[in-house]
Design a protein around this motif. Structure first.
Motif, PDB file in Angstrom:
ATOM      1  N   PRO A  78      -7.829  21.172 -15.042  1.00 18.20           N
ATOM      2  CA  PRO A  78      -6.843  21.505 -14.007  1.00 18.20           C
ATOM      3  C   PRO A  78      -7.039  20.585 -12.792  1.00 18.20           C
ATOM      4  CG  PRO A  78      -8.082  23.445 -14.728  1.00 18.20           C
ATOM      5  CD  PRO A  78      -8.829  22.231 -15.196  1.00 18.20           C
ATOM      6  N   THR A  79      -5.968  19.974 -12.327  1.00 19.70           N
ATOM      7  CA  THR A  79      -6.046  19.059 -11.187  1.00 19.70           C
ATOM      8  C   THR A  79      -4.903  19.311 -10.218  1.00 19.70           C
ATOM      9  OG1 THR A  79      -4.666  17.299 -12.150  1.00 19.70           O
ATOM     10  CG2 THR A  79      -7.014  17.277 -12.699  1.00 19.70           C
ATOM     11  N   LEU A  80      -5.086  18.829  -9.011  1.00 23.28           N
ATOM     12  CA  LEU A  80      -4.015  18.802  -8.023  1.00 23.28           C
ATOM     13  C   LEU A  80      -3.677  17.350  -7.703  1.00 23.28           C
ATOM     14  CD1 LEU A  80      -4.873  21.798  -7.721  1.00 23.28           C
ATOM     15  CD2 LEU A  80      -4.413  21.579  -5.268  1.00 23.28           C
ATOM     16  N   GLN A  81      -2.466  17.136  -7.275  1.00 20.76           N
ATOM     17  CA  GLN A  81      -2.058  15.782  -6.894  1.00 20.76           C
ATOM     18  C   GLN A  81      -2.836  15.339  -5.655  1.00 20.76           C
ATOM     19  OE1 GLN A  81       1.927  15.334  -5.317  1.00 20.76           O
ATOM     20  NE2 GLN A  81       2.140  13.311  -6.208  1.00 20.76           N
ATOM     21  N   HIS A  82      -3.238  14.068  -5.662  1.00 24.02           N
ATOM     22  CA  HIS A  82      -3.931  13.475  -4.514  1.00 24.02           C
ATOM     23  C   HIS A  82      -3.145  12.240  -4.091  1.00 24.02           C
ATOM     24  CE1 HIS A  82      -7.512  12.444  -2.054  1.00 24.02           C
ATOM     25  NE2 HIS A  82      -7.089  11.209  -2.261  1.00 24.02           N
ATOM     26  N   ARG A  83      -2.885  12.119  -2.810  1.00 22.89           N
ATOM     27  CA  ARG A  83      -2.156  10.956  -2.290  1.00 22.89           C
ATOM     28  C   ARG A  83      -3.038  10.174  -1.315  1.00 22.89           C
ATOM     29  NH1 ARG A  83       3.933  13.157  -0.695  1.00 22.89           N
ATOM     30  NH2 ARG A  83       4.575  13.766  -2.829  1.00 22.89           N
ATOM     31  N   LEU A  84      -3.314   8.926  -1.651  1.00 27.92           N
ATOM     32  CA  LEU A  84      -4.009   8.023  -0.738  1.00 27.92           C
ATOM     33  C   LEU A  84      -2.934   7.227  -0.004  1.00 27.92           C
ATOM     34  CD1 LEU A  84      -6.501   6.627   0.416  1.00 27.92           C
ATOM     35  CD2 LEU A  84      -6.528   5.158  -1.612  1.00 27.92           C
ATOM     36  N   TYR A  85      -2.616   7.663   1.219  1.00 29.31           N
ATOM     37  CA  TYR A  85      -1.518   7.046   1.958  1.00 29.31           C
ATOM     38  C   TYR A  85      -1.885   5.629   2.399  1.00 29.31           C
ATOM     39  CZ  TYR A  85       1.282  11.284   2.220  1.00 29.31           C
ATOM     40  OH  TYR A  85       2.065  12.374   1.909  1.00 29.31           O
ATOM     41  N   THR A  86      -0.942   4.710   2.208  1.00 27.32           N
ATOM     42  CA  THR A  86      -1.121   3.333   2.658  1.00 27.32           C
ATOM     43  C   THR A  86      -0.212   2.998   3.842  1.00 27.32           C
ATOM     44  OG1 THR A  86       0.431   2.634   0.922  1.00 27.32           O
ATOM     45  CG2 THR A  86      -1.922   2.499   0.420  1.00 27.32           C
ATOM     46  N   SER A  87       0.822   3.800   4.057  1.00 28.67           N
ATOM     47  CA  SER A  87       1.668   3.635   5.249  1.00 28.67           C
ATOM     48  C   SER A  87       2.423   4.939   5.496  1.00 28.67           C
ATOM     49  CB  SER A  87       2.659   2.477   5.084  1.00 28.67           C
ATOM     50  OG  SER A  87       3.694   2.815   4.170  1.00 28.67           O
ATOM     51  N   TYR A  88       2.741   5.178   6.769  1.00 27.32           N
ATOM     52  CA  TYR A  88       3.546   6.336   7.136  1.00 27.32           C
ATOM     53  C   TYR A  88       4.401   5.924   8.339  1.00 27.32           C
ATOM     54  CZ  TYR A  88       4.520  11.319   6.662  1.00 27.32           C
ATOM     55  OH  TYR A  88       5.122  12.525   6.401  1.00 27.32           O
ATOM     56  N   PRO A  89       5.453   5.118   8.059  1.00 28.40           N
ATOM     57  CA  PRO A  89       6.223   4.507   9.154  1.00 28.40           C
ATOM     58  C   PRO A  89       7.117   5.506   9.880  1.00 28.40           C
ATOM     59  CG  PRO A  89       7.247   4.024   7.046  1.00 28.40           C
ATOM     60  CD  PRO A  89       5.967   4.743   6.733  1.00 28.40           C
ATOM     61  N   ALA A  90       7.511   5.121  11.072  1.00 29.07           N
ATOM     62  CA  ALA A  90       8.429   5.952  11.854  1.00 29.07           C
ATOM     63  C   ALA A  90       9.796   6.010  11.185  1.00 29.07           C
ATOM     64  CB  ALA A  90       8.554   5.398  13.276  1.00 29.07           C
ATOM     65  N   TYR A  91      10.192   4.921  10.531  1.00 30.48           N
ATOM     66  CA  TYR A  91      11.461   4.863   9.816  1.00 30.48           C
ATOM     67  C   TYR A  91      11.186   4.433   8.376  1.00 30.48           C
ATOM     68  CZ  TYR A  91      13.197   4.898  14.597  1.00 30.48           C
ATOM     69  OH  TYR A  91      13.433   5.221  15.908  1.00 30.48           O
ATOM     70  N   GLY A  92      11.927   5.009   7.452  1.00 34.72           N
ATOM     71  CA  GLY A  92      11.691   4.697   6.053  1.00 34.72           C
ATOM     72  C   GLY A  92      10.706   5.669   5.431  1.00 34.72           C
ATOM     73  N   GLN A  93      10.384   5.421   4.180  1.00 34.05           N
ATOM     74  CA  GLN A  93       9.554   6.342   3.416  1.00 34.05           C
ATOM     75  C   GLN A  93       8.078   5.943   3.463  1.00 34.05           C
ATOM     76  OE1 GLN A  93      10.731   9.181   1.944  1.00 34.05           O
ATOM     77  NE2 GLN A  93      12.631   8.594   3.002  1.00 34.05           N
ATOM     78  N   PRO A  94       7.195   6.923   3.497  1.00 38.28           N
ATOM     79  CA  PRO A  94       5.763   6.611   3.413  1.00 38.28           C
ATOM     80  C   PRO A  94       5.422   6.073   2.024  1.00 38.28           C
ATOM     81  CG  PRO A  94       6.108   8.989   3.287  1.00 38.28           C
ATOM     82  CD  PRO A  94       7.441   8.373   3.613  1.00 38.28           C
ATOM     83  N   THR A  95       4.313   5.352   1.934  1.00 43.23           N
ATOM     84  CA  THR A  95       3.841   4.845   0.645  1.00 43.23           C
ATOM     85  C   THR A  95       2.435   5.377   0.409  1.00 43.23           C
ATOM     86  OG1 THR A  95       2.971   2.811   1.673  1.00 43.23           O
ATOM     87  CG2 THR A  95       5.225   2.743   0.813  1.00 43.23           C
ATOM     88  N   TRP A  96       2.111   5.557  -0.867  1.00 43.41           N
ATOM     89  CA  TRP A  96       0.797   6.075  -1.200  1.00 43.41           C
ATOM     90  C   TRP A  96       0.420   5.677  -2.618  1.00 43.41           C
ATOM     91  CZ3 TRP A  96       5.029   9.425  -0.669  1.00 43.41           C
ATOM     92  CH2 TRP A  96       5.484  10.028  -1.844  1.00 43.41           C
ATOM     93  N   ILE A  97      -0.864   5.816  -2.916  1.00 43.89           N
ATOM     94  CA  ILE A  97      -1.367   5.607  -4.262  1.00 43.89           C
ATOM     95  C   ILE A  97      -1.570   6.980  -4.887  1.00 43.89           C
ATOM     96  CG2 ILE A  97      -3.262   4.674  -5.662  1.00 43.89           C
ATOM     97  CD1 ILE A  97      -3.808   2.706  -3.380  1.00 43.89           C
ATOM     98  N   ASP A  98      -0.970   7.186  -6.067  1.00 44.98           N
ATOM     99  CA  ASP A  98      -1.076   8.468  -6.760  1.00 44.98           C
ATOM    100  C   ASP A  98      -2.457   8.655  -7.358  1.00 44.98           C
ATOM    101  OD1 ASP A  98       1.258  10.010  -6.529  1.00 44.98           O
ATOM    102  OD2 ASP A  98       2.326   8.692  -7.910  1.00 44.98           O
ATOM    103  N   GLY A  99      -3.029   9.816  -7.132  1.00 44.88           N
ATOM    104  CA  GLY A  99      -4.319  10.129  -7.726  1.00 44.88           C
ATOM    105  C   GLY A  99      -4.365  11.556  -8.211  1.00 44.88           C
ATOM    106  N   VAL A 100      -5.482  11.933  -8.812  1.00 45.79           N
ATOM    107  CA  VAL A 100      -5.703  13.308  -9.245  1.00 45.79           C
ATOM    108  C   VAL A 100      -6.995  13.806  -8.615  1.00 45.79           C
ATOM    109  CG1 VAL A 100      -4.464  13.026 -11.416  1.00 45.79           C
ATOM    110  CG2 VAL A 100      -6.918  12.609 -11.360  1.00 45.79           C
TER     111      VAL A 100
END
Length: 225
Positions: A78-100
């Motif tokens: 059993p796992t939960l989603q893990h997000r390693l965020y690489t950006s969280y801009p004021a405009y546009g979508q955040p980016t992240w690396i998907d992990g478990v």
């Protein structure tokens, strides 16, 4: 088998610049409706309902389902989603690396990035004219003599420069192992990454591997040629 709960996730904002980090913290909603322990209990009960109590056993990191005739044992993680965020801009979508993320019954949380590991391995294999994966298999073959795990050997091989993956099988194996054997413990610690490139192999990889031990293993593999 990995079972992931995607309605709840763990955010990692350690790589964000301060402004992005503040935006992510402000944007967080309320607490998760389902915790890791509750999700594990739900998965455990679902397995018992299907297979019966006699075949389902709770382990530290997983739930073991005993084999039936014609089948093999299965580990359900059993796992939960893990997000390693690489950006969280004021405009546009955040980016992240998907992990478990795995919350074992005992010990700290374990985070892996299997999608990145697979993608990076495929990319390196293409860069090396399809010679990276065969080389990993070559190096894993004598691993019993070196007492190493396949994952460790795959990750150290991932750090070998592309130019060492020669066409000839024998020459390639010698070149790759010679380069690996030339790396000091300090080199292994400071420069080697895991295959997912999100972890430093001998610093924060969940396997907690020792660079000194890896150095001995590489030397043993070199002698085994």
């Amino acid at each position: 088998m990995v079972v992931m709960l995607t309605s709840t996730m763990y955010p990692d904002i350690s790589r964000l610049v301060p402004a992005d980090r503040d935006r992510e913290l402000r944007g967080r909603g309320t607490g998760a409706a389902t915790s890791a322990s509750r999700f594990r209990n739900l998965v455990h009960q679902a397995l018992i309902d299907y297979y019966g109590t006699g075949r389902v056993h709770s382990k530290n990191k997983c739930l073991r389902v005993d084999k039936a005739a014609g089948y093999v044992d299965a580990d359900v993680v059993p796992t939960l989603q893990h997000r390693l965020y690489t950006s969280y801009p004021a405009y546009g979508q955040p980016t992240w690396i998907d992990g478990v993320a795995i919350d074992p019954l005992h010990g700290p949380r374990i985070v892996n990035y299997p999608k990145e590991h697979i993608k990076n391995g495929r990319d390196m294999n293409k860069r090396c004219s399809e010679r990276y994966k065969p080389t990993v298999r070559q190096i894993k073959h004598p691993r019993k003599r070196a007492v190493a795990t396949g994952y460790l050997l795959e990750c150290v091989t991932y750090n070998v420069p592309d130019t060492y993956f020669l066409t000839d099988d024998s020459q390639r194996l010698s070149a790759v192992l010679a380069w690996l054997n030339s790396q000091s413990v300090s080199d292994l610690t400071s420069t080697f990454t895991s295959g997912d490139e999100a972890h430093r192999l001998f610093v924060d990889d969940p396997g907690h591997r020792s660079a000194a031990t890896a150095s001995h293993i590489l030397a043993a593999l070199w002698r085994a040629l």
